[in-house]
Design a protein around this motif. Structure first.
Motif, mmCIF file in Angstrom:
data_model
loop_
_atom_site.group_PDB
_atom_site.id
_atom_site.type_symbol
_atom_site.label_atom_id
_atom_site.label_comp_id
_atom_site.label_asym_id
_atom_site.label_seq_id
_atom_site.Cartn_x
_atom_site.Cartn_y
_atom_site.Cartn_z
ATOM 1 N N GLN A 137 0.849 -1.188 0.000
ATOM 2 C CA GLN A 137 0.000 0.000 0.000
ATOM 3 C C GLN A 137 0.885 1.239 0.000
ATOM 4 N N ILE A 151 0.616 5.515 0.342
ATOM 5 C CA ILE A 151 -0.302 6.553 0.804
ATOM 6 C C ILE A 151 0.228 7.922 0.400
ATOM 7 N N GLY A 173 -0.713 11.794 1.225
ATOM 8 C CA GLY A 173 -1.564 12.534 2.160
ATOM 9 C C GLY A 173 -2.257 11.504 3.039
ATOM 10 N N GLU A 174 -3.566 11.407 2.897
ATOM 11 C CA GLU A 174 -4.325 10.373 3.605
ATOM 12 C C GLU A 174 -4.973 9.387 2.644
ATOM 13 N N MET A 175 -4.615 9.460 1.354
ATOM 14 C CA MET A 175 -5.212 8.589 0.330
ATOM 15 C C MET A 175 -4.421 7.312 0.150
ATOM 16 N N ARG A 176 -5.107 6.186 0.256
ATOM 17 C CA ARG A 176 -4.512 4.912 -0.129
ATOM 18 C C ARG A 176 -4.589 4.848 -1.650
ATOM 19 N N ARG A 228 -7.675 0.321 -5.080
ATOM 20 C CA ARG A 228 -8.903 1.069 -4.812
ATOM 21 C C ARG A 228 -9.865 0.998 -5.983
ATOM 22 N N GLU A 261 -10.990 11.622 -4.999
ATOM 23 C CA GLU A 261 -10.091 12.083 -3.937
ATOM 24 C C GLU A 261 -8.815 12.708 -4.511
ATOM 25 N N TYR A 313 -7.441 16.475 -4.039
ATOM 26 C CA TYR A 313 -6.097 16.671 -3.499
ATOM 27 C C TYR A 313 -5.301 17.632 -4.387
#
Length: 145
Positions: free
Chosen positions: A55, A57, A59-62, A66, A74, A78
Motif C-alpha cells: 500500500q 499513501i 496525504g491520507e489517500m490509499r 482502490r 479524492e 487533493y
C-alpha cells in the motif's frame, strides 16, 4: 522480494523487471511490483500491483487496490487544493505530472482496481501520455479498464 523476470531493450540494458515476494509466502504468489529503467539502466518508474502490491499513501489517500472512481475523486480534490493540474491518459487514467503519478487500473478477478505508477522527475512530463510519453508500452499494454 526477488526479480522473476527482466526484459532487455535494443541497447542491451534491462528496461523492466517484475518482482514477487518469496515464493514460499502464501500471501502474494504473484508479482507485487514492476520496475522500469531508463536508457542508462537507471530506475525510472515503479508500478504497484493492485492485488498484492504494498500500500502506498499520498496525504491520507490509499493509492493501491482502490475502486478507480472513488480514488479519482479524492485525487482530483487533493490536486485542486494544491493548485495542481489533473490530466488524463488516452485510457482515462488520472495523472499528475507535478507528482509523477499515473493512477492506472488493473483487472483483479471480477473487479478493476487501481495500479499506481510512480515516475522519476525526468519521466514526469507527459507521464500520462500512453502514445508518446515515457512510460513503456509494456506497462500500458497490461490489463486496463
Amino acid at each position: 522480494m526477488r526479480a522473476v523476470s527482466s526484459r532487455k531493450g535494443a541497447s542491451g540494458h534491462v528496461v523492466s523487471s517484475d518482482f514477487i515476494l518469496d515464493a514460499s509466502s502464501p500471501l502474494a504468489p504473484t508479482v507485487v511490483l514492476s520496475v522500469y529503467y531508463d536508457d542508462r539502466g537507471e530506475l525510472a518508474a515503479v508500478a504497484i500491483d493492485a492485488r498484492s502490491g504494498p500500500q502506498v499513501i499520498l496525504g491520507e489517500m490509499r493509492l493501491v487496490g482502490r475502486v478507480p472512481s472513488e480514488l479519482e475523486s479524492e485525487f482530483s480534490e487533493y490536486l485542486e487544493s494544491r493548485g495542481l493540474d489533473l490530466l488524463y491518459s488516452q485510457y482515462w487514467d488520472p495523472s499528475s505530472e507535478f507528482l509523477g503519478i499515473v493512477l492506472r487500473t488493473q483487472r483483479v478477478d471480477d473487479v478493476v482496481l487501481t495500479r499506481p505508477v510512480f515516475v522519476c522527475r525526468e519521466w514526469a512530463e507527459r507521464c500520462g501520455d500512453a502514445s508518446e510519453g515515457p512510460v513503456p508500452r509494456t506497462e500500458w499494454g497490461r490489463q486496463t479498464r
